[in-house]
Write a protein that holds these residues in place. Structure first.
Motif, mmCIF file in Angstrom:
data_model
loop_
_atom_site.group_PDB
_atom_site.id
_atom_site.type_symbol
_atom_site.label_atom_id
_atom_site.label_comp_id
_atom_site.label_asym_id
_atom_site.label_seq_id
_atom_site.Cartn_x
_atom_site.Cartn_y
_atom_site.Cartn_z
ATOM 1 N N ILE A 184 -50.163 -23.040 -42.145
ATOM 2 C CA ILE A 184 -48.938 -23.696 -41.673
ATOM 3 C C ILE A 184 -47.829 -22.672 -41.503
ATOM 4 O O ILE A 184 -47.149 -22.635 -40.468
ATOM 5 C CB ILE A 184 -48.507 -24.797 -42.667
ATOM 6 C CG1 ILE A 184 -49.478 -25.968 -42.605
ATOM 7 C CG2 ILE A 184 -47.090 -25.287 -42.347
ATOM 8 C CD1 ILE A 184 -49.286 -26.975 -43.716
ATOM 9 N N GLY A 187 -48.094 -20.541 -38.556
ATOM 10 C CA GLY A 187 -47.994 -21.232 -37.270
ATOM 11 C C GLY A 187 -49.328 -21.564 -36.641
ATOM 12 O O GLY A 187 -49.371 -21.992 -35.477
ATOM 13 N N ARG A 188 -50.429 -21.403 -37.397
ATOM 14 C CA ARG A 188 -51.749 -21.686 -36.820
ATOM 15 C C ARG A 188 -52.140 -23.161 -36.922
ATOM 16 O O ARG A 188 -52.942 -23.641 -36.133
ATOM 17 C CB ARG A 188 -52.819 -20.822 -37.513
ATOM 18 C CG ARG A 188 -52.685 -19.325 -37.241
ATOM 19 C CD ARG A 188 -53.918 -18.575 -37.739
ATOM 20 N NE ARG A 188 -54.050 -18.665 -39.177
ATOM 21 C CZ ARG A 188 -53.521 -17.800 -40.034
ATOM 22 N NH1 ARG A 188 -52.802 -16.787 -39.584
ATOM 23 N NH2 ARG A 188 -53.699 -17.948 -41.337
ATOM 24 N N GLU A 189 -51.594 -23.851 -37.902
ATOM 25 C CA GLU A 189 -51.902 -25.270 -38.076
ATOM 26 C C GLU A 189 -50.885 -26.105 -37.294
ATOM 27 O O GLU A 189 -49.691 -26.033 -37.534
ATOM 28 C CB GLU A 189 -51.849 -25.643 -39.562
ATOM 29 C CG GLU A 189 -52.079 -27.120 -39.844
ATOM 30 C CD GLU A 189 -53.430 -27.613 -39.363
ATOM 31 O OE1 GLU A 189 -53.483 -28.122 -38.224
ATOM 32 O OE2 GLU A 189 -54.409 -27.478 -40.122
ATOM 33 N N ARG A 190 -51.383 -26.936 -36.356
ATOM 34 C CA ARG A 190 -50.495 -27.744 -35.523
ATOM 35 C C ARG A 190 -50.798 -29.235 -35.619
ATOM 36 O O ARG A 190 -50.141 -30.041 -34.976
ATOM 37 C CB ARG A 190 -50.591 -27.293 -34.060
ATOM 38 C CG ARG A 190 -50.191 -25.827 -33.871
ATOM 39 C CD ARG A 190 -50.214 -25.419 -32.413
ATOM 40 N NE ARG A 190 -49.867 -24.019 -32.262
ATOM 41 C CZ ARG A 190 -48.615 -23.546 -32.218
ATOM 42 N NH1 ARG A 190 -47.604 -24.390 -32.333
ATOM 43 N NH2 ARG A 190 -48.385 -22.261 -32.063
ATOM 44 N N ASP A 191 -51.789 -29.594 -36.408
ATOM 45 C CA ASP A 191 -52.169 -30.994 -36.552
ATOM 46 C C ASP A 191 -51.581 -31.522 -37.858
ATOM 47 O O ASP A 191 -52.038 -31.179 -38.954
ATOM 48 C CB ASP A 191 -53.697 -31.112 -36.579
ATOM 49 C CG ASP A 191 -54.181 -32.550 -36.560
ATOM 50 O OD1 ASP A 191 -53.565 -33.396 -37.238
ATOM 51 O OD2 ASP A 191 -55.193 -32.825 -35.886
ATOM 52 N N GLU A 295 -43.206 -28.505 -38.287
ATOM 53 C CA GLU A 295 -42.352 -27.364 -37.961
ATOM 54 C C GLU A 295 -41.175 -27.276 -38.919
ATOM 55 O O GLU A 295 -40.764 -26.185 -39.328
ATOM 56 C CB GLU A 295 -41.861 -27.469 -36.515
ATOM 57 C CG GLU A 295 -40.910 -26.349 -36.088
ATOM 58 C CD GLU A 295 -41.489 -24.954 -36.297
ATOM 59 O OE1 GLU A 295 -40.698 -24.013 -36.528
ATOM 60 O OE2 GLU A 295 -42.729 -24.792 -36.221
ATOM 61 N N ARG A 298 -42.267 -25.693 -42.149
ATOM 62 C CA ARG A 298 -42.391 -24.240 -42.030
ATOM 63 C C ARG A 298 -41.015 -23.576 -41.992
ATOM 64 O O ARG A 298 -40.759 -22.598 -42.701
ATOM 65 C CB ARG A 298 -43.164 -23.884 -40.761
ATOM 66 C CG ARG A 298 -43.536 -22.405 -40.657
ATOM 67 C CD ARG A 298 -44.015 -22.045 -39.267
ATOM 68 N NE ARG A 298 -42.924 -22.104 -38.311
ATOM 69 C CZ ARG A 298 -42.040 -21.120 -38.155
ATOM 70 N NH1 ARG A 298 -42.101 -20.019 -38.882
ATOM 71 N NH2 ARG A 298 -41.068 -21.242 -37.278
#
Length: 432
Positions: A184, A187-191, A295, A298
């Motif tokens: 997260i 920035g690789r996790e978007r689900d 987002e 993060r």
């Protein structure tokens, strides 16, 4: 004094112990901080992977110094090193190595390199102190036995602590959660749904990210438990519905508190109002701004991390609770330390002096400019009389050698950065 260590019970050995080794032990106690710095500096060269950030360096400095002081005490009092427990900070390093995915072989090599460095230091002191060849040989034999027995016991206890923590780590959800947090933040996790499942923490809410830390491990009490209490206090003040805490090492944790209702800047104002009740004694905490969803989770963590960096530069002047919102300018402007230091001293001149009187003038001037030159509002914020504000502003102008009615942007930025100046200067000296 009762002698525990069998090797010292012979009369000749006791004489050498008193004459040579006890003074060397006293010197080790006095030099423990410097020895720790030299040892950790060598480790950074030999094992750079063990020191990913400044926090890890500081933790190892604290741990190494505590171990050196313990070894010195053992020799000074002729104790048996096989019966002693490791200092809490040293055990914490071993446990946090699991969380940071440090290989046990690297951890053990750290101990062997430290042992070598300490032995070299002791050899130099003993050979310089014991002029008689027989005394020198006896002192070296005693010191070798003590050091090797202590190092062997330390490595066994550290390995045990590591294995126990590893077992907990592997059997629990900590590893999965740590991997999810890493993805997260990268920035690789978007689900959001998948992230919530892996974290066991609802992502589609309003969050505030925080980092809590202590400067050194307390003598009594588990550090992670104490830092967890800080998040419990934060959640209570914010009426949060869930909390997620993630260890950053032996002396710090990152985490989030969240709720369904909107979290706004006013909620952070409430936290600042009860900061001493919300944060346990000895703990400092940095807060990001509120954010929503994946987002937002993060971003608020990134902001908390920046706030913590500024807090480390400012020191205790920054207080126990530091908001990113309050130090955002300093965070942006201090990433290049040399440039930041040069800018502050160029713009403020003598107003950047580190004495309390000058610092009070600078602080008053900073608030005065923030309040659009209102004496009344400045006085209310600083809880002083408006005439005091006027007097301090005039004094600040005299120190600056100019009026504060022009070039206010540079001046306000430099004043916002000023609390970080001692930390910037100290960091520069260490780098050199």
């Amino acid at each position: 004094m009762e002698v525990e260590w069998p090797s010292v019970r012979e009369p000749a050995a006791q004489r050498v112990w008193r004459k040579v080794l006890r003074p060397v032990a006293a010197e080790m106690q006095a030099s423990a901080g410097d020895l720790a710095k030299r040892a950790v500096a060598r480790m950074q060269t030999e094992l750079p992977g063990l020191f990913p950030d400044a926090q890890t360096v500081e933790e190892n400095l604290v741990s190494t110094e505590a171990s050196l002081r313990q070894l010195a005490q053992i020799i000074e009092l002729a104790w048996d090193p096989r019966r002693l427990d490791l200092p809490p900070s040293t055990l914490a390093i071993a446990r946090s190595g699991v969380q940071r995915q440090v290989a046990l072989t690297d951890l053990m090599r750290f101990y062997r390199l430290a042992q070598e460095q300490v032995w070299q230091w002791m050899f130099t002191r003993i050979t310089a102190t014991a002029r008689d060849a027989s005394d020198q040989a006896t002192a070296l034999e005693l010191a070798t036995n003590w050091l090797f027995a202590y190092a062997d016991g330390a490595m066994v206890r550290a390995e045990q602590a590591y294995e126990v923590e590893l077992d907990v780590w592997l059997r629990g959800t900590a590893a999965t959660r740590a991997a999810a947090i890493g993805e997260i933040l990268a920035g690789r996790e978007r689900d959001a749904q998948r992230a919530s499942t892996r974290l066991r923490y609802e992502v589609n809410r309003h969050h505030i990210g925080a980092i809590a830390w202590v400067e050194q491990a307390p003598e009594n009490g588990d550090v992670q438990s104490i830092l967890g209490d800080a998040f419990t206090g934060l959640a209570r003040v914010l009426e949060a519905e869930s909390t997620l805490v993630h260890p950053l090492g032996s002396l710090a944790v990152a985490g989030w508190v969240s709720r369904r209702r909107v979290l706004a800047v006013g909620d952070l104002d409430a936290v600042m109002g009860v900061r001493t009740q919300a944060v346990p004694p000895g703990v400092r905490m940095a807060l990001g701004d509120p954010g929503r969803g994946l987002e937002g989770l993060r971003r608020t963590h990134v902001e908390a991390n920046h706030a913590r960096r500024v807090a480390s530069l400012v020191g205790l002047r920054g207080g126990v609770l530091i908001r990113y919102r309050d130090v955002a300018v300093a965070a942006l402007a201090t990433t290049d330390r040399d440039h930041a230091q040069s800018f502050i001293t160029r713009v403020l001149g003598r107003l950047a002096a580190d004495d309390e009187t000058t610092y009070r003038l600078a602080t008053t001037l900073s608030v005065y400019l923030e309040e659009n030159r209102s004496r009344i509002r400045t006085a209310e914020r600083l809880t002083v009389h408006p005439n005091t504000v006027s007097y301090r502003v005039r004094q600040a102008e005299e120190v600056l050698g100019r009026s504060v009615d022009t070039e206010t942007l540079d001046l306000q930025v430099a004043l916002a950065m000023l609390p970080a100046l001692p930390g910037l200067a100290h960091a520069r000296v260490e780098e050199l």
